[in-house]
Design a protein around this motif. Structure first.
Motif, PDB file in Angstrom:
ATOM      1  N   TYR A 191      28.148  12.207  11.473  1.00 24.72           N
ATOM      2  CA  TYR A 191      28.853  13.481  11.636  1.00 24.72           C
ATOM      3  C   TYR A 191      30.172  13.424  10.864  1.00 24.72           C
ATOM      4  CZ  TYR A 191      25.914  13.593  15.889  1.00 24.72           C
ATOM      5  OH  TYR A 191      24.880  13.527  16.790  1.00 24.72           O
ATOM      6  N   LYS A 212      28.041   5.465  17.848  1.00 23.54           N
ATOM      7  CA  LYS A 212      27.961   6.742  18.576  1.00 23.54           C
ATOM      8  C   LYS A 212      28.722   6.614  19.884  1.00 23.54           C
ATOM      9  CE  LYS A 212      23.773   7.916  19.772  1.00 23.54           C
ATOM     10  NZ  LYS A 212      22.395   8.481  19.687  1.00 23.54           N
ATOM     11  N   MET A 216      27.196  19.922  13.696  1.00 25.47           N
ATOM     12  CA  MET A 216      27.585  19.150  12.527  1.00 25.47           C
ATOM     13  C   MET A 216      26.678  19.363  11.330  1.00 25.47           C
ATOM     14  SD  MET A 216      24.937  16.848  12.444  1.00 25.47           S
ATOM     15  CE  MET A 216      25.593  15.908  11.091  1.00 25.47           C
ATOM     16  N   GLN A 217      25.468  19.903  11.525  1.00 26.59           N
ATOM     17  CA  GLN A 217      24.597  20.101  10.370  1.00 26.59           C
ATOM     18  C   GLN A 217      25.226  21.068   9.368  1.00 26.59           C
ATOM     19  OE1 GLN A 217      23.764  21.511  13.285  1.00 26.59           O
ATOM     20  NE2 GLN A 217      23.183  23.622  12.913  1.00 26.59           N
ATOM     21  N   CYS A 219      26.361  18.941   6.669  1.00 29.20           N
ATOM     22  CA  CYS A 219      25.262  18.480   5.816  1.00 29.20           C
ATOM     23  C   CYS A 219      24.995  19.538   4.751  1.00 29.20           C
ATOM     24  CB  CYS A 219      24.005  18.239   6.635  1.00 29.20           C
ATOM     25  SG  CYS A 219      24.150  17.047   7.959  1.00 29.20           S
ATOM     26  N   HIS A 242      29.512  13.426   6.899  1.00 25.08           N
ATOM     27  CA  HIS A 242      29.172  14.711   6.286  1.00 25.08           C
ATOM     28  C   HIS A 242      30.392  15.624   6.229  1.00 25.08           C
ATOM     29  CE1 HIS A 242      25.014  13.646   5.961  1.00 25.08           C
ATOM     30  NE2 HIS A 242      24.856  13.511   7.262  1.00 25.08           N
ATOM     31  N   TYR A 300      29.591  16.749  17.676  1.00 29.35           N
ATOM     32  CA  TYR A 300      28.253  17.216  17.315  1.00 29.35           C
ATOM     33  C   TYR A 300      28.171  18.731  17.223  1.00 29.35           C
ATOM     34  CZ  TYR A 300      23.317  18.228  17.385  1.00 29.35           C
ATOM     35  OH  TYR A 300      22.089  18.742  17.078  1.00 29.35           O
TER      36      TYR A 300
END
Length: 385
Positions: free
Chosen positions: A352, A18, A278-279, A282, A355, A341
């Motif tokens: 991140y 990170k 970033m989700q 996912c 995905h 992010y």
């Protein structure tokens, strides 16, 4: 994204976990499950652009994972391989590693990993309970993680076992997955019923605990459903995979026709205080898998999943660092290719990037075989002005 891994690969095979480029600050931590994603991603990058350095890096990242390997023998399942990191043994590390190692073996044609894969598979099946639920941690009584489950891991585990069935052409790896589907289908549906239907979209539809349990479960479940249908042709599982993907899109995606700002298109709502982040990727891993699944199982629905995933890919390209938005950082080459992010957050982390790359890879693979792909997307016709 593959170049990002190359720039962040360390001598011991680990990857910078990170990094906050605006602050020139690194995290003093690591996560072995997320590290294991590196191997799989690098093989996917190689498939898109067959440069030997991607495979070399995949082997090095695998080497770091393997340095944490321990073995046990079980009376029923035989010799098992798992990974111990920071006094914890997670099923997630094992199943993510299976996915990367299977694809590495496929790309290189080697059989050197077959014994390892079998022993990883033995541990995965060992962690499945009789009712179809997967335990997340293999730790002794008294450990803080003893008996705990994880909503992300079951879908990963199912997908890994399907990968093994395909790789070895041996459906015994699927034993027990019928119970997996029987257990998790009602779990998902019961949680989804908790929606507050009178709440304004997308705020407060679910309390955050329920939201988190649903969205953690969703994408990997769809990926597993896609692979399971590919292997078995099971229509009920295929329908369930599309059901979960449709739920994700309908419940939380900022689509072109309902986004408050163009910048949000393709993103997914998370919390009121966060911009799209970033989700989205996912979720898009799941919707891209649903796109592939729909092409095979329900072609009339594939345009819906194609466009949703393409919108998420638009956001992915906007959130991937390039030379145009790294000029202010002191270490630009360590940032380029990474996924930040959120729209207003510079932080980059391994998962991140994973995905984003994984979703893009699955979308491209679907688009390559989609007979309904719009001509403007294929490049056969100019995009509308």
């Amino acid at each position: 994204a593959g170049e990002w891994y190359l720039a962040n690969l360390q001598p011991d095979g680990s990857v910078v976990y990170k990094f906050w480029p605006a602050e020139n600050r690194y995290a003093n931590e690591n996560n072995i499950v997320r590290h294991a994603l590196s191997t799989w991603n690098l093989v996917q990058a190689y498939e898109m652009d067959p440069r030997p350095e991607f495979l070399d890096a995949a082997r090095k990242t695998l080497g770091f994972t393997q340095s944490k390997m321990i073995t046990e023998t079980d009376a029923e399942h035989g010799e098992m391989v798992m990974y111990k990191f920071k006094n914890n043994v997670k099923l997630g590390t094992v199943v993510i590693n299976i996915l990367g190692v299977v694809d590495l073996a496929r790309q290189t044609g080697t059989k050197e990993y077959d014994d390892l894969l079998r022993k990883l598979g033995n541990f995965t099946q060992f962690m499945a309970e009789d009712n179809g639920r997967f335990l997340g941690y293999h730790v002794p009584k008294g450990h803080s993680y003893y008996g705990q489950t994880n909503d992300i891991v079951p879908g990963e585990a199912a997908l890994a076992l399907i990968y093994l069935a395909e790789y070895f052409d041996d459906d015994s790896w699927l034993d027990g997955l019928d119970k997996y589907w029987s257990y998790y289908m009602p779990v998902f549906r019961e949680r989804a019923k908790k929606q507050a239907k009178n709440a304004p979209w997308p705020f407060y539809i679910f309390d955050n605990t329920t939201r988190l349990s649903l969205v953690q479960m969703g994408p990997w479940t769809v990926m597993a459903a896609n692979a399971y249908h590919r292997r078995t042709g099971d229509k009920e599982v295929a329908d369930f995979g599309l059901e979960v993907a449709q739920w994700m899109i309908d419940t939380y995606q900022w689509r072109e026709d309902r986004s408050p700002w163009p910048d949000y298109v393709g993103g997914y709502f998370k919390m009121p205080e966060e911009l799209p982040a970033m989700q989205a990727f996912c979720y898009a891993e799941g919707t891209a898998a649903a796109y592939q699944l729909a092409i095979r199982h329900a072609p009339e629905r594939s345009p819906f999943f194609e466009k949703s995933t393409r919108e998420a890919m638009r956001l992915g390209l906007a959130m991937q660092y390039t030379e145009e938005d790294t000029y202010a950082f002191s270490r630009p080459y360590q940032v380029m290719g990474g996924i930040r992010y959120a729209l207003n957050e510079t932080k980059v982390r391994i998962d991140y990037v994973h995905h984003g790359l994984s979703a893009m890879y699955q979308y491209v693979r679907g688009a390559e075989v989609d007979p309904q792909l719009p001509a403007s997307v294929r490049g056969d016709a100019p995009a509308p002005e």
